[in-house]
Design a protein around this motif. Structure first.
Motif, mmCIF file in Angstrom:
data_model
loop_
_atom_site.group_PDB
_atom_site.id
_atom_site.type_symbol
_atom_site.label_atom_id
_atom_site.label_comp_id
_atom_site.label_asym_id
_atom_site.label_seq_id
_atom_site.Cartn_x
_atom_site.Cartn_y
_atom_site.Cartn_z
ATOM 1 N N ILE A 1 0.865 -1.176 0.000
ATOM 2 C CA ILE A 1 0.000 0.000 0.000
ATOM 3 C C ILE A 1 0.901 1.225 0.000
ATOM 4 O O ILE A 1 1.703 1.421 0.921
ATOM 5 N N VAL A 2 0.779 2.024 -1.028
ATOM 6 C CA VAL A 2 1.626 3.212 -1.178
ATOM 7 C C VAL A 2 0.827 4.432 -0.725
ATOM 8 O O VAL A 2 -0.146 4.823 -1.360
ATOM 9 N N GLY A 3 1.235 5.004 0.392
ATOM 10 C CA GLY A 3 0.513 6.128 0.968
ATOM 11 C C GLY A 3 -0.376 5.654 2.097
ATOM 12 O O GLY A 3 -1.481 5.166 1.861
ATOM 13 N N LEU A 4 0.084 5.786 3.328
ATOM 14 C CA LEU A 4 -0.658 5.267 4.482
ATOM 15 C C LEU A 4 -1.381 6.391 5.221
ATOM 16 O O LEU A 4 -1.233 6.552 6.429
ATOM 17 N N GLY A 5 -2.183 7.144 4.481
ATOM 18 C CA GLY A 5 -3.037 8.143 5.101
ATOM 19 C C GLY A 5 -4.346 7.520 5.553
ATOM 20 O O GLY A 5 -4.400 6.335 5.893
ATOM 21 N N VAL A 6 -5.408 8.308 5.539
ATOM 22 C CA VAL A 6 -6.708 7.807 5.995
ATOM 23 C C VAL A 6 -7.164 6.594 5.170
ATOM 24 O O VAL A 6 -7.522 5.551 5.727
ATOM 25 N N ILE A 7 -7.120 6.721 3.841
ATOM 26 C CA ILE A 7 -7.616 5.638 2.993
ATOM 27 C C ILE A 7 -6.627 4.477 2.948
ATOM 28 O O ILE A 7 -7.011 3.309 3.130
ATOM 29 N N GLY A 8 -5.353 4.770 2.730
ATOM 30 C CA GLY A 8 -4.355 3.711 2.689
ATOM 31 C C GLY A 8 -4.262 2.960 4.006
ATOM 32 O O GLY A 8 -4.179 1.726 4.028
ATOM 33 N N GLY A 9 -4.294 3.700 5.111
ATOM 34 C CA GLY A 9 -4.274 3.056 6.422
ATOM 35 C C GLY A 9 -5.506 2.206 6.665
ATOM 36 O O GLY A 9 -5.423 1.112 7.238
ATOM 37 N N TYR B 1 2.443 -4.763 3.137
ATOM 38 C CA TYR B 1 3.586 -3.874 3.341
ATOM 39 C C TYR B 1 3.169 -2.439 3.023
ATOM 40 O O TYR B 1 2.235 -2.209 2.260
ATOM 41 N N GLY B 2 3.865 -1.497 3.630
ATOM 42 C CA GLY B 2 3.517 -0.103 3.435
ATOM 43 C C GLY B 2 4.681 0.709 2.900
ATOM 44 O O GLY B 2 5.844 0.440 3.245
ATOM 45 N N ILE B 3 4.369 1.683 2.064
ATOM 46 C CA ILE B 3 5.364 2.629 1.557
ATOM 47 C C ILE B 3 4.839 4.033 1.825
ATOM 48 O O ILE B 3 3.734 4.384 1.408
ATOM 49 N N ASP B 4 5.634 4.813 2.533
ATOM 50 C CA ASP B 4 5.228 6.180 2.866
ATOM 51 C C ASP B 4 6.483 6.984 3.158
ATOM 52 O O ASP B 4 7.457 6.453 3.717
ATOM 53 N N ILE B 5 6.474 8.261 2.806
ATOM 54 C CA ILE B 5 7.653 9.095 3.016
ATOM 55 C C ILE B 5 7.795 9.521 4.470
ATOM 56 O O ILE B 5 8.853 9.992 4.881
ATOM 57 N N ASN B 6 6.744 9.328 5.267
ATOM 58 C CA ASN B 6 6.750 9.763 6.662
ATOM 59 C C ASN B 6 7.160 8.603 7.575
ATOM 60 O O ASN B 6 6.451 7.607 7.676
ATOM 61 N N GLU B 7 8.289 8.764 8.247
ATOM 62 C CA GLU B 7 8.817 7.709 9.115
ATOM 63 C C GLU B 7 7.874 7.417 10.280
ATOM 64 O O GLU B 7 7.678 6.258 10.668
ATOM 65 N N GLU B 8 7.269 8.457 10.848
ATOM 66 C CA GLU B 8 6.361 8.259 11.985
ATOM 67 C C GLU B 8 5.117 7.482 11.556
ATOM 68 O O GLU B 8 4.604 6.660 12.318
ATOM 69 N N THR B 9 4.644 7.761 10.352
ATOM 70 C CA THR B 9 3.481 7.034 9.831
ATOM 71 C C THR B 9 3.802 5.551 9.698
ATOM 72 O O THR B 9 2.997 4.684 10.087
ATOM 73 N N LEU B 10 4.963 5.238 9.170
ATOM 74 C CA LEU B 10 5.366 3.838 9.016
ATOM 75 C C LEU B 10 5.496 3.161 10.372
ATOM 76 O O LEU B 10 5.072 2.006 10.541
ATOM 77 N N LEU B 11 6.059 3.866 11.341
ATOM 78 C CA LEU B 11 6.215 3.304 12.684
ATOM 79 C C LEU B 11 4.858 3.015 13.313
ATOM 80 O O LEU B 11 4.653 1.964 13.930
ATOM 81 N N THR B 12 3.917 3.952 13.140
ATOM 82 C CA THR B 12 2.562 3.747 13.656
ATOM 83 C C THR B 12 1.917 2.531 13.015
ATOM 84 O O THR B 12 1.316 1.693 13.706
ATOM 85 N N ALA B 13 2.048 2.406 11.698
ATOM 86 C CA ALA B 13 1.441 1.291 10.978
ATOM 87 C C ALA B 13 2.031 -0.045 11.419
ATOM 88 O O ALA B 13 1.312 -1.038 11.565
ATOM 89 N N GLU B 14 3.348 -0.067 11.641
ATOM 90 C CA GLU B 14 3.990 -1.298 12.091
ATOM 91 C C GLU B 14 3.587 -1.632 13.530
ATOM 92 O O GLU B 14 3.237 -2.775 13.841
#
Length: 278
Positions: free
Chosen positions: A5-13, A28-41
């Motif tokens: 999933i590329v872009g883990l905002g509201v819809i991607g998340g 798996y997730g792809i996002d430019i925001n490190e904090e977003t990726l950490l939250t998702a993991e």
């Protein structure tokens, strides 16, 4: 099946949460925001997150692009050389014809791109607003193109059904843009116009009821995203705005002429149509 999933905002998340809840394992997730990726993991939405796709996309069977319209074709162009042969890409954006034209110029023949639009957005931004339950009972529009394989279309449609979407409808890209201009983009235009009205004041909420609250809710808008959606579908949206103006002017004329009979006719016509819809 490996899904990125590329872009883990509201819809991607929300997609990540929904796929996990449906039993899909390799997300798996792809996002430019490190904090977003950490939250998702940390919250178990994805198995692992990446800042870019160079170390993961070659292994992905399905790639869901939850990006702004202007980002989709550039992303495909950037990674076209490493996409897995037979991979299926799909998007979630609310405009189709313009994006399809852009993607067609850079899409390799070895992959398939199924364009889709889940009809359950949000005025919220960021992964904090993700909630896969928003998808339960919702509709999704799939806009096939001539190069699509039936197996690819069915795969994407199954993903939507598995995460809770109740109705999957195939339409042409042109029909999609024409109708979305009316049922979605025009509604946002009206909400913004009402909210920005010179008649609004500090006392507005003293007099406002549920109808005002509901109409103005979507004026709390993602300005970058909706600017792109409006401009990428501007001709269809202009047509919807012009048709609305004709109806509003007809109602205005009954007030100018103090014509109760015509006013009631307009009200009755709208009431009957609304009852037919719901």
């Amino acid at each position: 099946m490996n899904i990125a999933i590329v872009g883990l905002g509201v819809i991607g998340g929300s997609f990540a949460m929904g796929l996990q809840a449906a039993g899909y394992q390799n997300i798996y997730g792809i996002d430019i925001n490190e904090e977003t990726l950490l939250t998702a993991e940390t919250e178990g939405m994805i198995q692992k997150g990446f800042r870019d796709g160079k170390n993961i996309l070659q292994e992905m069977d399905v790639i869901i692009l939850s990006l702004y319209p202007s980002q989709i074709a550039p992303f495909v162009e950037q990674y076209q050389s490493i996409l897995k042969k037979g991979a299926v890409l799909t998007d979630v954006t609310g405009v189709k014809a313009a994006i399809i034209e852009q993607v067609a110029e850079v899409l390799p023949r070895t992959v398939d791109f199924v364009f889709a639009h889940p009809m359950r957005g949000s005025e919220k931004k960021g992964i904090e607003g993700a909630d896969h339950k928003r998808f339960i009972g919702a509709n999704v529009l799939v806009t096939p193109i001539s190069s699509n394989k039936e197996t690819s279309l069915k795969m994407v449609e199954k993903l939507y059904k598995d995460i809770g979407f109740a109705q999957v409808t195939r339409v042409t890209p042109e029909k999609h843009d024409e109708q979305i201009a009316y049922v979605s983009q025009l509604m946002h235009a009206l909400s913004v116009a009402v909210t920005n009205s010179a008649q609004a004041s500090e006392e507005t909420l003293i007099f406002a009821g549920n109808s005002f609250q509901e109409l103005t809710r979507i004026a709390d808008i993602n300005t970058e995203l909706w600017s792109e959606l409006f401009l990428n579908n501007r001709l269809a949206l202009l047509k919807s705005i012009e048709q609305f103006e004709r109806e509003l002017n007809a109602l205005k004329k009954t007030l100018e002429e103090n014509d109760e009979e015509k006013l009631r006719k307009i009200f009755n016509q709208a009431a009957q149509k609304r009852r037919e819809w719901y």
